[in-house]
Design an enzyme around this catalytic site. Structure first.
Site, PDB file in Angstrom:
ATOM      1  N   PHE A 104       0.782  -1.064  -0.119  1.00 29.49           N
ATOM      2  CA  PHE A 104       0.171  -0.054  -0.063  1.00 29.49           C
ATOM      3  C   PHE A 104       0.798   1.489   0.169  1.00 29.49           C
ATOM      4  CE2 PHE A 104      -3.801   2.567   0.584  1.00 29.49           C
ATOM      5  CZ  PHE A 104      -4.783   1.705   0.401  1.00 29.49           C
ATOM      6  N   LYS A 111       4.470   1.705  -0.722  1.00 28.83           N
ATOM      7  CA  LYS A 111       5.421   0.946  -1.275  1.00 28.83           C
ATOM      8  C   LYS A 111       7.002   1.610  -0.920  1.00 28.83           C
ATOM      9  CE  LYS A 111       3.351  -1.342  -5.019  1.00 28.83           C
ATOM     10  NZ  LYS A 111       3.844  -2.805  -4.731  1.00 28.83           N
ATOM     11  N   ASN A 128      -3.894  -7.678  -8.728  1.00 30.42           N
ATOM     12  CA  ASN A 128      -3.011  -6.692  -9.013  1.00 30.42           C
ATOM     13  C   ASN A 128      -1.668  -7.553  -9.586  1.00 30.42           C
ATOM     14  OD1 ASN A 128       0.051  -6.526  -7.559  1.00 30.42           O
ATOM     15  ND2 ASN A 128      -1.573  -7.301  -5.961  1.00 30.42           N
ATOM     16  N   PHE A 168       6.419  -5.204  -7.956  1.00 29.40           N
ATOM     17  CA  PHE A 168       7.658  -4.781  -7.300  1.00 29.40           C
ATOM     18  C   PHE A 168       7.930  -3.315  -7.704  1.00 29.40           C
ATOM     19  CE2 PHE A 168       9.517  -8.829  -5.019  1.00 29.40           C
ATOM     20  CZ  PHE A 168       8.257  -8.818  -4.486  1.00 29.40           C
ATOM     21  N   SER A 218       5.345 -13.150  -3.628  1.00 34.61           N
ATOM     22  CA  SER A 218       4.426 -12.260  -4.563  1.00 34.61           C
ATOM     23  C   SER A 218       4.377 -13.133  -5.991  1.00 34.61           C
ATOM     24  CB  SER A 218       5.173 -11.020  -4.836  1.00 34.61           C
ATOM     25  OG  SER A 218       4.476 -10.393  -6.176  1.00 34.61           O
ATOM     26  N   ASN A 278       3.783 -12.038  -8.849  1.00 34.94           N
ATOM     27  CA  ASN A 278       4.178 -10.838 -10.011  1.00 34.94           C
ATOM     28  C   ASN A 278       5.538 -10.762 -10.403  1.00 34.94           C
ATOM     29  OD1 ASN A 278       1.149 -10.536  -9.822  1.00 34.94           O
ATOM     30  ND2 ASN A 278       1.403  -9.161  -8.049  1.00 34.94           N
ATOM     31  N   THR A 279       6.492 -11.358  -9.671  1.00 29.89           N
ATOM     32  CA  THR A 279       7.925 -11.327 -10.289  1.00 29.89           C
ATOM     33  C   THR A 279       8.205 -12.704 -10.512  1.00 29.89           C
ATOM     34  OG1 THR A 279       8.664  -9.524  -8.705  1.00 29.89           O
ATOM     35  CG2 THR A 279      10.200 -11.055  -9.415  1.00 29.89           C
ATOM     36  N   LYS A 338       6.821 -13.698   5.115  1.00 32.95           N
ATOM     37  CA  LYS A 338       5.620 -13.624   4.153  1.00 32.95           C
ATOM     38  C   LYS A 338       5.407 -15.024   3.020  1.00 32.95           C
ATOM     39  CE  LYS A 338       2.120 -10.484   2.682  1.00 32.95           C
ATOM     40  NZ  LYS A 338       1.941  -8.950   2.463  1.00 32.95           N
ATOM     41  N   ASN A 349       0.072 -13.761   1.714  1.00 34.13           N
ATOM     42  CA  ASN A 349      -0.101 -12.923   0.394  1.00 34.13           C
ATOM     43  C   ASN A 349      -1.011 -13.145  -0.492  1.00 34.13           C
ATOM     44  OD1 ASN A 349       1.370 -11.025  -1.564  1.00 34.13           O
ATOM     45  ND2 ASN A 349       3.310 -11.675  -1.115  1.00 34.13           N
TER      46      ASN A 349
END
Length: 344
Positions: A68, A70, A115, A119, A179, A181-182, A221, A250
């Site tokens: 939120f 970063k 989302n 990163f 995450s 997303n990476t 996490k 996550n």
């Protein structure tokens, strides 16, 4: 009142609405007396159910999840809104723009967010400069990750770099290997990769403590999509390495059980899902960990917290702290005060 404002904000693209809202809050706080007024409006003033965990004294058990803020740009806002702690980041050694737009999507029917930010952040040096002037009275955790261009076999170097840069500026660390997303990041949850990263960080902490510095707690996490076998590996790592705790969870790559039309979801593409649909799976992971870990390990519950009853479920599943993200977007700042009043 917030739901009226939310209807307007939801007319804007999600990222634009996000930063517009935060900049407005930040501007308002520069007006004398506005911090107290905001606290009164959102009933966050006077919420003091202090608890000490891993040597840190939290004003209350409610935190803002990573992603939120970063770059640690709005710490004064989070303090004014009554959060007991804030997790900044995920931060990487070098600045990176993240994935291409659009990369943030609302699912109002599900009270969810998808989302694939990737990163996006200004890099650890920019965060260092901001944290040197952080407000007092707010626990700040540093959520650390690796750059997209860094291969997994060298990921430990990125985590260590961020760890060293932030060590004297944050209250605890969250190691983000979960995450979606990476590319390839979640492979770092495998036991050998995880043992290397956490082992190096904990060794560096031992060195700092030997030099007279304060010991900073380290949390891991994890993703909600892990199998029981993978969770067992993480439990074994926790027992062996004795890091302080686990943040569960996550975002998820699952799209099961959504009310939003499948065609619309498909147009959004890949990304991590957060919000109400994540709650049950997040609770299950939390309960699984709680049932198998010793009581020394701290659990932070994240995922689908939209109400007091949702937070209560997290506490009953073993969480000692909770964090919100999508709930803040859908329910507004008043949610912080309501959750802080939940007794465990």
């Amino acid at each position: 009142m917030y739901h009226f404002i939310r209807n307007f904000l939801f007319l804007l693209p999600p990222e634009k609405a996000h930063y517009l809202t935060l900049h407005i809050f930040s501007f308002l706080l520069k007006i004398p007396g506005m911090s107290a007024l905001m606290g009164s409006i959102f009933k966050s003033n006077g919420i003091d159910h202090a608890v000490t965990i891993s040597g840190m004294t939290f004003k209350n058990r409610v935190g803002l999840a990573a992603g939120f803020d970063k770059d640690a740009r709005f710490l004064e806002v989070w303090k004014a809104l009554g959060f007991g702690h804030v997790e900044v980041g995920t931060v990487t050694p070098k600045a990176q723009p993240g994935n291409e737009h659009p990369r943030l999507f609302r699912l109002p029917k599900d009270k969810a967010i998808i989302n694939r930010m990737g990163f996006n952040n200004q890099g650890v040096e920019a965060m260092v400069r901001r944290l040197e002037n952080r407000p007092r009275g707010l626990i700040v955790g540093g959520n650390i990750g690796k750059n997209k261009i860094t291969p997994n076999e060298k990921a430990v170097d990125d985590y260590l770099h961020c760890f060293e840069k932030l060590y004297e500026l944050v209250d605890y660390f969250a190691v983000n290997v979960s995450s979606p997303n990476t590319p390839g990041l979640r492979a770092l949850q495998d036991k050998d990769a995880l043992k290397e990263i956490l082992g190096i960080l904990l060794q560096r902490r031992e060195k700092y403590v030997a030099e007279g510095k304060t010991s900073k707690p380290v949390f891991l996490k994890i993703a909600p999509d892990l199998t029981e076998g993978q969770l067992d590996d993480i439990i074994a790592q926790s027992i062996e390495l004795q890091f302080e705790g686990i943040i569960a969870t996550n975002t998820t790559i699952s799209r099961e059980g959504l009310k939003t039309d499948n065609t619309k979801i498909e147009t959004m593409g890949a990304g991590g899902l957060s919000g109400k649909p994540l709650k049950n799976r997040s609770d299950q992971v939390l309960q699984y960990l709680h049932d198998r870990l010793d009581k020394r390990t701290i659990l932070i519950g994240v995922g689908g917290i939209m109400s007091e009853s949702d937070a209560r479920d997290k506490f009953e599943a073993g969480a000692q702290l909770v964090q919100i993200y999508s709930g803040f977007i859908y329910e507004g700042p008043g949610l912080v005060g309501r959750l802080a009043g939940v007794k465990i």
